[in-house]
Design a protein around this motif. Sequence first.
Motif, mmCIF file in Angstrom:
data_model
loop_
_atom_site.group_PDB
_atom_site.id
_atom_site.type_symbol
_atom_site.label_atom_id
_atom_site.label_comp_id
_atom_site.label_asym_id
_atom_site.label_seq_id
_atom_site.Cartn_x
_atom_site.Cartn_y
_atom_site.Cartn_z
ATOM 1 N N ILE A 86 20.833 -7.989 -17.484
ATOM 2 C CA ILE A 86 20.720 -9.150 -16.594
ATOM 3 C C ILE A 86 22.014 -9.956 -16.575
ATOM 4 N N GLY A 87 22.523 -10.288 -17.758
ATOM 5 C CA GLY A 87 23.707 -11.131 -17.859
ATOM 6 C C GLY A 87 25.023 -10.418 -17.619
ATOM 7 N N LYS A 88 24.985 -9.080 -17.677
ATOM 8 C CA LYS A 88 26.197 -8.272 -17.502
ATOM 9 C C LYS A 88 27.290 -8.692 -18.489
ATOM 10 N N ARG A 89 26.882 -9.002 -19.702
ATOM 11 C CA ARG A 89 27.832 -9.451 -20.724
ATOM 12 C C ARG A 89 28.411 -8.259 -21.476
ATOM 13 N N GLY A 90 29.583 -8.485 -22.038
ATOM 14 C CA GLY A 90 30.242 -7.447 -22.802
ATOM 15 C C GLY A 90 29.899 -7.506 -24.277
ATOM 16 N N VAL A 91 30.450 -6.573 -25.014
ATOM 17 C CA VAL A 91 30.138 -6.426 -26.433
ATOM 18 C C VAL A 91 30.477 -7.684 -27.213
ATOM 19 N N GLN A 92 31.676 -8.229 -27.021
ATOM 20 C CA GLN A 92 32.099 -9.373 -27.839
ATOM 21 C C GLN A 92 31.238 -10.599 -27.584
ATOM 22 N N ALA A 93 30.845 -10.829 -26.340
ATOM 23 C CA ALA A 93 29.995 -11.980 -26.035
ATOM 24 C C ALA A 93 28.653 -11.880 -26.762
ATOM 25 N N ILE A 94 28.133 -10.669 -26.852
ATOM 26 C CA ILE A 94 26.855 -10.466 -27.541
ATOM 27 C C ILE A 94 27.032 -10.657 -29.049
ATOM 28 N N LEU A 95 28.092 -10.101 -29.603
ATOM 29 C CA LEU A 95 28.346 -10.285 -31.036
ATOM 30 C C LEU A 95 28.582 -11.757 -31.367
ATOM 31 N N ASP A 96 29.275 -12.466 -30.483
ATOM 32 C CA ASP A 96 29.500 -13.895 -30.702
ATOM 33 C C ASP A 96 28.173 -14.657 -30.702
ATOM 34 N N ALA A 97 27.254 -14.250 -29.839
ATOM 35 C CA ALA A 97 25.935 -14.880 -29.821
ATOM 36 C C ALA A 97 25.202 -14.611 -31.138
ATOM 37 N N TYR A 98 25.299 -13.384 -31.634
ATOM 38 C CA TYR A 98 24.705 -13.076 -32.940
ATOM 39 C C TYR A 98 25.261 -14.014 -34.016
ATOM 40 N N PRO B 170 17.468 2.293 -27.167
ATOM 41 C CA PRO B 170 18.270 2.661 -25.991
ATOM 42 C C PRO B 170 17.496 2.449 -24.704
ATOM 43 N N THR B 171 18.200 2.388 -23.617
ATOM 44 C CA THR B 171 17.589 2.538 -22.301
ATOM 45 C C THR B 171 17.530 4.037 -21.980
ATOM 46 N N SER B 172 16.710 4.371 -21.000
ATOM 47 C CA SER B 172 16.584 5.799 -20.661
ATOM 48 C C SER B 172 17.888 6.355 -20.122
ATOM 49 N N TRP B 173 18.761 5.470 -19.590
ATOM 50 C CA TRP B 173 20.044 5.923 -19.052
ATOM 51 C C TRP B 173 21.186 5.753 -20.057
ATOM 52 N N SER B 174 20.851 5.431 -21.298
ATOM 53 C CA SER B 174 21.847 5.321 -22.382
ATOM 54 C C SER B 174 23.004 4.408 -21.985
ATOM 55 N N ASP B 175 22.682 3.143 -21.718
ATOM 56 C CA ASP B 175 23.700 2.185 -21.297
ATOM 57 C C ASP B 175 24.848 2.134 -22.299
ATOM 58 N N ALA B 176 26.066 2.254 -21.794
ATOM 59 C CA ALA B 176 27.243 2.344 -22.662
ATOM 60 C C ALA B 176 27.471 1.070 -23.451
ATOM 61 N N THR B 177 27.171 -0.097 -22.863
ATOM 62 C CA THR B 177 27.398 -1.346 -23.572
ATOM 63 C C THR B 177 26.416 -1.494 -24.733
ATOM 64 N N ILE B 178 25.160 -1.140 -24.510
ATOM 65 C CA ILE B 178 24.182 -1.171 -25.609
ATOM 66 C C ILE B 178 24.636 -0.255 -26.734
ATOM 67 N N GLU B 179 25.085 0.927 -26.379
ATOM 68 C CA GLU B 179 25.535 1.864 -27.417
ATOM 69 C C GLU B 179 26.748 1.299 -28.165
ATOM 70 N N SER B 180 27.629 0.611 -27.453
ATOM 71 C CA SER B 180 28.818 0.039 -28.096
ATOM 72 C C SER B 180 28.445 -1.120 -29.017
ATOM 73 N N VAL B 181 27.494 -1.962 -28.594
ATOM 74 C CA VAL B 181 27.030 -3.042 -29.468
ATOM 75 C C VAL B 181 26.407 -2.451 -30.739
ATOM 76 N N ASN B 182 25.579 -1.437 -30.552
ATOM 77 C CA ASN B 182 24.958 -0.804 -31.718
ATOM 78 C C ASN B 182 26.007 -0.259 -32.683
ATOM 79 N N SER B 183 27.059 0.319 -32.138
ATOM 80 C CA SER B 183 28.122 0.858 -32.998
ATOM 81 C C SER B 183 28.844 -0.250 -33.752
ATOM 82 N N ALA B 184 28.893 -1.450 -33.157
ATOM 83 C CA ALA B 184 29.611 -2.568 -33.773
ATOM 84 C C ALA B 184 28.762 -3.346 -34.777
ATOM 85 N N ILE B 185 27.449 -3.184 -34.731
ATOM 86 C CA ILE B 185 26.569 -4.002 -35.573
ATOM 87 C C ILE B 185 26.803 -3.803 -37.076
#
Length: 242
Positions: A118-130, A153-168
């Motif tokens: 929905i927000g179309k946010r990137g990895v760093q914005a999400i990590l900053d929120a965490y 995951p989403t069924s389409w394996s969203d790249a940003t979700i996968e990148s956030v997961n890798s950074a967690i």
Amino acid sequence: MKLSSKLALGLLAATASAQSGKVKVMLLGDSITQITCWRPKVWTQLASAGLSGSVDFVGSTSGLESKCGTPPSGFDRDHEGHSGWQAYDIARNNIAGWVQNTRPDVLQFMLGTNDVNIGKRGVQAILDAYTTILTTTRGANPNVKVIIDKMIPTSWSDATIESVNSAIPAWASQHSTTASPIVVADCSRAAGFTNAMLQQDGVHPNDLGDQFIAQQVGPKLIQAIKAAQGAVEVRRWRRPRW
């Protein structure tokens, strides 16, 4: 100074929980926390570990979807799951009030799917929120034990979700402390979550997905609750400061 009725109720609830000696657990998230069925499955694990009587789930909302069937005995319906909400907005607008009212001993959260979709946010914005969520919660309880979930995951394996997961994992390691440790519950595709565990919308877990989340979160939650019990017992015998 006169307290607002909402703050007064929050303080009374926090004091009552402290006096009961129960570990306060906040399950924080979006619709994957609010409208799916892994929470009662985790409660069953707590009961099997002999901990259900020692736990108080806390949050500003309460409920369980009828599709989840009859919940286990004693199931605590309180939580902080909010369908459609983003980590970014929760960090800026909501978390401070929630944790001040409840002062959780354990924080468990999965957030970010809506930031991406929905927000179309990137990895760093999400990590900053965490980080804001973590810092604010520690402000309410410096000894809070934290479980952060890698997102399903989403069924389409969203790249940003996968990148956030890798950074967690690195984020968790960077911010973990002795007093307030952070552990990761891996609910990601890499850990075995498959498209067969998703509803037709490709975003929310079905029953298989709920079982998978519960299997990943439950053992971590049991460990965190046990780690928090000592601090709760100390707090129980201290007089609240008004």
